[in-house]
Design a protein around this motif. Sequence first.
Motif, PDB file in Angstrom:
ATOM      1  N   MET A  48       0.807  -1.201   0.000  1.00  0.00           N
ATOM      2  CA  MET A  48       0.000   0.000   0.000  1.00  0.00           C
ATOM      3  C   MET A  48       0.846   1.260   0.000  1.00  0.00           C
ATOM      4  O   MET A  48       0.341   2.353  -0.232  1.00  0.00           O
ATOM      5  CB  MET A  48      -0.925  -0.004   1.213  1.00  0.00           C
ATOM      6  CG  MET A  48      -2.270   0.606   0.899  1.00  0.00           C
ATOM      7  SD  MET A  48      -3.341   0.484   2.327  1.00  0.00           S
ATOM      8  CE  MET A  48      -3.128   2.089   3.035  1.00  0.00           C
ATOM      9  N   CYS A  49       2.128   1.099   0.292  1.00  0.00           N
ATOM     10  CA  CYS A  49       3.020   2.260   0.290  1.00  0.00           C
ATOM     11  C   CYS A  49       3.605   2.475  -1.097  1.00  0.00           C
ATOM     12  O   CYS A  49       4.666   3.071  -1.253  1.00  0.00           O
ATOM     13  CB  CYS A  49       4.142   2.078   1.301  1.00  0.00           C
ATOM     14  SG  CYS A  49       3.533   2.117   2.984  1.00  0.00           S
ATOM     15  N   HIS A  87       2.386   9.521  -3.798  1.00  0.00           N
ATOM     16  CA  HIS A  87       1.652   8.480  -3.070  1.00  0.00           C
ATOM     17  C   HIS A  87       0.310   9.043  -2.623  1.00  0.00           C
ATOM     18  O   HIS A  87       0.271  10.096  -1.982  1.00  0.00           O
ATOM     19  CB  HIS A  87       2.483   8.031  -1.856  1.00  0.00           C
ATOM     20  CG  HIS A  87       1.732   7.200  -0.872  1.00  0.00           C
ATOM     21  ND1 HIS A  87       1.468   5.866  -1.078  1.00  0.00           N
ATOM     22  CD2 HIS A  87       1.171   7.502   0.320  1.00  0.00           C
ATOM     23  CE1 HIS A  87       0.791   5.395  -0.049  1.00  0.00           C
ATOM     24  NE2 HIS A  87       0.588   6.371   0.815  1.00  0.00           N
ATOM     25  N   ALA A  88      -0.765   8.359  -2.937  1.00  0.00           N
ATOM     26  CA  ALA A  88      -2.124   8.730  -2.506  1.00  0.00           C
ATOM     27  C   ALA A  88      -2.448  10.215  -2.725  1.00  0.00           C
ATOM     28  O   ALA A  88      -3.000  10.878  -1.858  1.00  0.00           O
ATOM     29  CB  ALA A  88      -2.347   8.347  -1.041  1.00  0.00           C
ATOM     30  N   PRO A 138      -0.302  -2.639   5.632  1.00  0.00           N
ATOM     31  CA  PRO A 138      -1.181  -2.019   6.631  1.00  0.00           C
ATOM     32  C   PRO A 138      -2.553  -2.674   6.717  1.00  0.00           C
ATOM     33  O   PRO A 138      -3.145  -2.752   7.788  1.00  0.00           O
ATOM     34  CB  PRO A 138      -1.324  -0.572   6.160  1.00  0.00           C
ATOM     35  CG  PRO A 138      -0.407  -0.384   5.033  1.00  0.00           C
ATOM     36  CD  PRO A 138       0.102  -1.711   4.571  1.00  0.00           C
ATOM     37  N   VAL A 184      -6.175   4.167   7.098  1.00  0.00           N
ATOM     38  CA  VAL A 184      -5.296   3.026   7.334  1.00  0.00           C
ATOM     39  C   VAL A 184      -3.995   3.277   6.591  1.00  0.00           C
ATOM     40  O   VAL A 184      -4.018   3.832   5.498  1.00  0.00           O
ATOM     41  CB  VAL A 184      -5.972   1.737   6.801  1.00  0.00           C
ATOM     42  CG1 VAL A 184      -5.015   0.573   6.783  1.00  0.00           C
ATOM     43  CG2 VAL A 184      -7.192   1.401   7.649  1.00  0.00           C
ATOM     44  N   GLY A 185      -2.885   2.879   7.175  1.00  0.00           N
ATOM     45  CA  GLY A 185      -1.613   3.035   6.461  1.00  0.00           C
ATOM     46  C   GLY A 185      -0.477   3.311   7.427  1.00  0.00           C
ATOM     47  O   GLY A 185      -0.699   3.642   8.586  1.00  0.00           O
ATOM     48  N   PHE A 186       0.736   3.160   6.904  1.00  0.00           N
ATOM     49  CA  PHE A 186       1.927   3.405   7.720  1.00  0.00           C
ATOM     50  C   PHE A 186       2.350   4.874   7.616  1.00  0.00           C
ATOM     51  O   PHE A 186       1.594   5.721   7.141  1.00  0.00           O
ATOM     52  CB  PHE A 186       3.059   2.481   7.276  1.00  0.00           C
ATOM     53  CG  PHE A 186       2.776   1.018   7.528  1.00  0.00           C
ATOM     54  CD1 PHE A 186       2.277   0.590   8.741  1.00  0.00           C
ATOM     55  CD2 PHE A 186       3.019   0.068   6.544  1.00  0.00           C
ATOM     56  CE1 PHE A 186       2.016  -0.754   8.987  1.00  0.00           C
ATOM     57  CE2 PHE A 186       2.764  -1.277   6.770  1.00  0.00           C
ATOM     58  CZ  PHE A 186       2.266  -1.686   7.989  1.00  0.00           C
ATOM     59  N   THR A 230       1.637   7.106   4.498  1.00  0.00           N
ATOM     60  CA  THR A 230       0.297   7.631   4.230  1.00  0.00           C
ATOM     61  C   THR A 230      -0.149   8.671   5.262  1.00  0.00           C
ATOM     62  O   THR A 230      -0.906   9.588   4.935  1.00  0.00           O
ATOM     63  CB  THR A 230      -0.716   6.460   4.218  1.00  0.00           C
ATOM     64  OG1 THR A 230      -0.142   5.362   3.493  1.00  0.00           O
ATOM     65  CG2 THR A 230      -2.019   6.845   3.569  1.00  0.00           C
TER      66      THR A 230
END
Lengths: 74, 369
Positions: free
Chosen positions: A1-2, A45-46, B65, B137-139, B142
């Motif tokens: 997700m990163c 990112h995002a 995550p 949610v995320g590390f 994020t």
Amino acid sequence: MCLAVPMKLVEKKGEEGVVELAGVRRKIRLDLVDNVRVGDYLIVHAGFAIEKLNLKEAKKTLKLFQEIPAPGQK
Amino acid sequence: MRFLTEYRDTEKLESLYGRISRLASGLPRLNLMEVCGTHTMTIGRAGLRRRLPENISLLSGPGCPVCVTPDSYLDAAIKLTERKNICLATFGDMMKVPGSQGNLEERQGSEIAVVYSPLEALEIARKTIKEVVFLAVGFETTAPSVASVVLTAAREKIKNFSLLVAHKLIPPAMACLLQDRKVKIDGFICPGHVSAIIGARPYRVIAERYHRPCVIAGFEILDVLQALVMLLVQFQEKRAAVEIQYSRCVQPAGNLRARHLMAEVFKVGDAEWRGMGVIPKSGLFLKKEYSEFDAVRRFSLQLVKSEKFTGCRCGDILKGLIAPPDCPCFGQSCTPARPKGPCMVSSEGACAAYYRYELLPGRGKWQKS
């Protein structure tokens, strides 16, 4: 997700920018990075640029891959 | 693509594999753990596990995550969808993660928006009178973006926006793993984009107190191989330090501006990780000044720990105690199409990566070589 990819900044207006990768453009926020200019490569990112890509270090790393030691050497 | 493809150049692979082989000979058996789902995927895609010397094993740690988000959080999110006038906004990976009673995808009729960025969640809130709850949610990668969105919402006085926060911090989880005597980890491939934010310093405790070498790595295959070379050199030289392979993105002090924003909005506290229990100082929570954006407070939610036993050994997998194929559910009752546990749900989960890349065609069974 990163997951985050280097994209080139092609427009900048205040804390908003437009980045491009392989012809695809995307709007992003620049709140998290300092001193970025059009032409810089940003790690996106995002929807946010999380860091500016350091060109000098990018080249240095590529050079390290090329330094093939002779057999027997570490 | 600039700054991507040149780090995948297959011509350079062999010399790095050769270097790893030479360095590994003479070293004892070593378990190296990656703590980032994106590394797990790079390693799987390249078939790296099958190419490494016999004495070098790669373990996938708690680097996704979605995978470490506990049942209690999912249950609270699902409970929210039962209320009227609520729109849930979430990253897509969360949709199939099982809580103790089903997942978000099964909540037909509920309003759930899959977003790519927390900015989109805020944008939805601007355009509706419904309550919009973002699943944060995320590390560390994020969390600063989410912090920025919270500040925007506060500035614009957006009243129908809140967050169900489950942000987690990686270095405390690494230290927690090393405190478990059953866990055998000799060194770490540290996550590149988490480190772009936090820098190298937070890992120093891992190197200095626990004497485990750490290398912060980039995400292309040559990056990962070079990080392995750097780790093995540290073992050869009998030292443990934090080194940065991914220097094109990671500064030793990290991203100060992002860290500042994160500290403005969030405070650090103890947090529950799936399969690992409560880890001290491993989670982020909204500060008092921003508690109006806390969905737990706004909707009086209770996060209740569930004891449901599914047979899934996600916890042991996240700790590197067993490899995914060692779980009795793997590939049987748990597959990417019908996942039982979060490590199979998330595209970057260890089980999903093993299922996709490590099951050798024709053999149907996982084996190292």
